[in-house]
Structure formats: C-alpha cells, structure tokens
Write a protein that holds these residues in place. Sequence first.
Motif, mmCIF file in Angstrom:
data_model
loop_
_atom_site.group_PDB
_atom_site.id
_atom_site.type_symbol
_atom_site.label_atom_id
_atom_site.label_comp_id
_atom_site.label_asym_id
_atom_site.label_seq_id
_atom_site.Cartn_x
_atom_site.Cartn_y
_atom_site.Cartn_z
ATOM 1 N N LEU A 335 0.821 -1.219 0.000
ATOM 2 C CA LEU A 335 0.000 0.000 0.000
ATOM 3 C C LEU A 335 0.852 1.265 0.000
ATOM 4 O O LEU A 335 0.337 2.385 0.038
ATOM 5 N N GLY A 336 2.167 1.087 0.024
ATOM 6 C CA GLY A 336 3.068 2.249 -0.007
ATOM 7 C C GLY A 336 3.206 2.928 1.342
ATOM 8 O O GLY A 336 3.688 4.057 1.443
ATOM 9 N N ILE A 337 2.766 2.271 2.431
ATOM 10 C CA ILE A 337 2.956 2.857 3.761
ATOM 11 C C ILE A 337 3.732 1.871 4.637
ATOM 12 O O ILE A 337 3.999 0.743 4.220
ATOM 13 N N GLU A 343 0.617 2.594 12.884
ATOM 14 C CA GLU A 343 0.505 2.477 14.348
ATOM 15 C C GLU A 343 0.103 3.807 14.966
ATOM 16 O O GLU A 343 -0.771 3.887 15.835
ATOM 17 N N LYS A 344 0.733 4.888 14.486
ATOM 18 C CA LYS A 344 0.482 6.224 15.049
ATOM 19 C C LYS A 344 -0.976 6.643 14.818
ATOM 20 O O LYS A 344 -1.652 7.111 15.741
ATOM 21 N N ILE A 345 -1.435 6.467 13.606
ATOM 22 C CA ILE A 345 -2.813 6.891 13.288
ATOM 23 C C ILE A 345 -3.823 6.028 14.037
ATOM 24 O O ILE A 345 -4.800 6.526 14.603
ATOM 25 N N ILE A 351 -6.923 2.487 18.825
ATOM 26 C CA ILE A 351 -6.695 1.090 18.415
ATOM 27 C C ILE A 351 -5.210 0.834 18.660
ATOM 28 O O ILE A 351 -4.358 1.411 17.986
ATOM 29 N N THR A 352 -4.920 0.016 19.674
ATOM 30 C CA THR A 352 -3.534 -0.141 20.104
ATOM 31 C C THR A 352 -2.955 -1.428 19.543
ATOM 32 O O THR A 352 -3.391 -2.525 19.893
ATOM 33 N N ILE A 370 2.393 -4.410 10.517
ATOM 34 C CA ILE A 370 1.834 -4.293 11.869
ATOM 35 C C ILE A 370 1.497 -5.693 12.385
ATOM 36 O O ILE A 370 1.167 -6.591 11.603
ATOM 37 N N ARG A 371 1.594 -5.836 13.710
ATOM 38 C CA ARG A 371 1.269 -7.110 14.368
ATOM 39 C C ARG A 371 -0.028 -6.902 15.147
ATOM 40 O O ARG A 371 -0.180 -5.916 15.854
#
Length: 433
Positions: A335-337, A343-345, A351-352, A370-371
């Motif tokens: 997705l290019g990210i 995580e920050k957003i 949402i942790t 992300i996990r």
Amino acid sequence: DHGLSEADPRVRTIIDKEKQRQFKSLELIASENFTSRAVMEAVGSCLTNKYSEGLPGKRYYGGNEYIDELETLCQERALAAFHLDGEKWGVNVQPLSGSPANFEVYTALLNPHDRIMGLDLPHGGHLSHGFMTPKRRVSGTSIYFESMPYRLDESTGIVDYDMLEKTAILFRPKLIIAGASAYPRDFDYPRMRKIADAVGAFLMMDMAHISGLIAASVVADPFEYCDIVTTTTHKSLRGPRGGMIFFTREPVLGVDLESAVNNAVFPGLQGGPHNHTIGGLAVCLNYAQSPEFKAYQRKVVSNCRALADRLIELGYKLVSGGTDNHLVLVDLRPLGIDGARAEKILDMASITLNKNSVPGDKSALVPGGIRIGSPAMTTRGFTEKEFIATADFIHEGVKLTVEAKRSVSGSKLQDFMKFIGSPDFALMDRVSD
Ligand code: PLP
C-alpha cells in the motif's frame, strides 16, 4: 498508613488515567492481556514483603514456611497446567520475566562464546534469542554468546528449516532456540529436534507468546521434543508479569539440567524471588487447568482466524498467508505505507497495536508491517463478530494513513507525525463518520 489516593495522589491519578486508557482502547498488542482480579489481588498482597533466596526447604532466610508452601504449590500447578509428569520434568518459577529466564538458560547450558541459533528478530524472533545487526551486538545474548540467526523462507513466511539445517551443520551451535514474538504459525518441533540431534545441540522452546495456547492444547506441544522450555507468564497465559523455566530431569548431553537451571537463576543471576508474583502465578496456573480457560484459548485462536480472514477479504497481504495462533502479521508495503505511520494513526483512534518488521524489511524503526493479536480483546469478551468489525476499523485507519502520507510533501516520518497532529488532518472526525 494511608491508601494510595491519600498517600500519593499523583501516582493514583496516573494509574487512573492508564486504567481509562486500557478500558477505552481496542487492545490488540499480541503480547498483552488483562489478568484477573484474583491474580491482581495476590500480586498486590503482603507476599511482596518477604525475602526467600533459595528454593522451598532450602532458604537463606527464616520465616519462609508459607512462602515454601506457596512456591511448591506454584511448581505443582505449573507442571499440571502443562500436563507434565513431575518425575520427568521440573520447573523453576522464580525468573523475574521472559528475558531473564532465557538468559538464565544460556547461563545454565553454555560457556561464554558458545554458539546459539534463534529466529532472527526481523523475521519474528525475540531480542533475547541473540539479536545483532551487521554493526552492533544488540542483545546481551549476542554480546556474551556467538549468535547465528535462522530465518523465514521469504516466499512462504514459514521458517526455512532446510536452511536452518544446512547452517547448523556448518555453525555447530550448542543451543537451538524455537519460539518467536511475531510468528503466526506453529513450529515444527520434530524437525528441529532432528536438527539439534544431528549437531549435538540442546533444543529450547521459548513459548512466551503461546504458552496459554499450549496449556489448552490448541497448538502443538513442545514438551514432547524439547530439553528446556521457557515462558513469560503475562501474555496468552493471562498471569502476572513473570517467567518460568521447565527442564527435563534426565541429564542431556551430560548436563544435569535441574541443578544447572536452578543455580543459574539463584545465585547465578537473581537474588530474592518476587513472591507476590509467584502468588499471582499460582492463581493463574490453577485457572489454566479449568474448562473456561481452555474455551478462552480456543476463542483466542478462532477470533484471530476471523480477523485474518476479514483482512484477507479486504485485500491485505498477511505474512504466511494467515494464522494458526493468536496473532497476524500484516504486510503494508504493497500500500506504499509502513507500520510506524499506521501504528500512530490507529493509536489516535484508540486502536492499540504495534509496528512490526516483515520479511524483507530494511529498517526496524520504520518497518513495513503491523502485528495484531487477539488474546486481550478475547478476555474482554470479543467474539468473531467484534473481531471482524475490528478488522474493518483497522482498514479505516490504514486508508487514512495512505491518505495522510499522500498529503505530506516528502515522506519523512517526523513531518507525517506533525501533519496528523495538525488541524488539517482531523482524524477523530473521520473515524466517527
Ligand atoms: N520471549 C519472547 C518470545 C517474547 O515475545 C518476549 C517478550 O515479548 C520475551 C521473551 C521477553 O519477555 P520480557 O519482556 O518479560 O522480558
């Protein structure tokens, strides 16, 4: 003697704020859980006051008759929770946490500069399994021992056992470590046993992440194949923060594991055990033998599968294509990210979860994935339906991340952070749409 609100309102307020944060957010960090009130009661008890260096019946301090009773009970429950015969297996319940437990095993089995092989951290392994970069020996494990990581087959996301075997034959490690912090599949213990036997190595499993699943027999049992099994006690097992080391009573490669492990824990690396933790652990291990606990662990896995299936439906690429346990690893690079931005957003939307490297990543600070884990929200009563909704919320956050990254000129993470904190990017309004 005052209670906390009176004695130290500042700390009381911080605890209250943290409690609210835990209460309000979707807690999806795969290594976290909500322990029970009964465990918290034991952990907050007078057991914290007592010194008891040594083992039950062999202490260096007086006044330990009840602590002896407690630690013996905890040991018995630990063996029972993992279906172990006390004639064949023993356990030390004193390790202060997972990393010390692992280092205690290395101290027990190895000499300085002996060779070890664990799963590479960027491929899902834990720091304490020997992590180092090309420039720096990062973990104490790689400072005091010679570490050669094994890795995943990047095309499948599964441990490359063939390469592990070839490397082990050349490297001749004294210890091979199974277990991981971010691996959505089970380990092939029979294969790893064969490799360890071929090179004359000990085989250890660090089951920290999946010890609850193992106790409930919803994933494979490492005890059939390993010489030593370590764990944390606060992840899927739902206990207090702590660690345990299980060892076979039969000598292995000429080493009496029982005395080697017990001596490595104390006096090797620790002093007095944390008896309040051992109290909480005994409570947790009693619960771990109940039908409710087994049902909970089955739900942890089925919820995680529902989350994975929904993410796949939404077009996401998962490392290894899915999950057999309590976590999924999402590769955001198509997705290019990266995971740091997502995580920050997601954090801003309560949402942790955590950024995580995925096979092929170049940077650990700005990793590509992300996990996401299911134990904590399953404890709070989430079913598959809520986990499917959770996947949809994550999808919203990821779409916003893509949008925000496009809006920021240049791609520096700091500029991105500034932008998402600015009124130009009113995240909360959009999430509530
Ligand atoms: N082993 C594994 C596989 C882990 O994932 C972790 C922590 O996440 C540890 C050990 C270390 O545990 P602790 O943070 O309690 O030292």
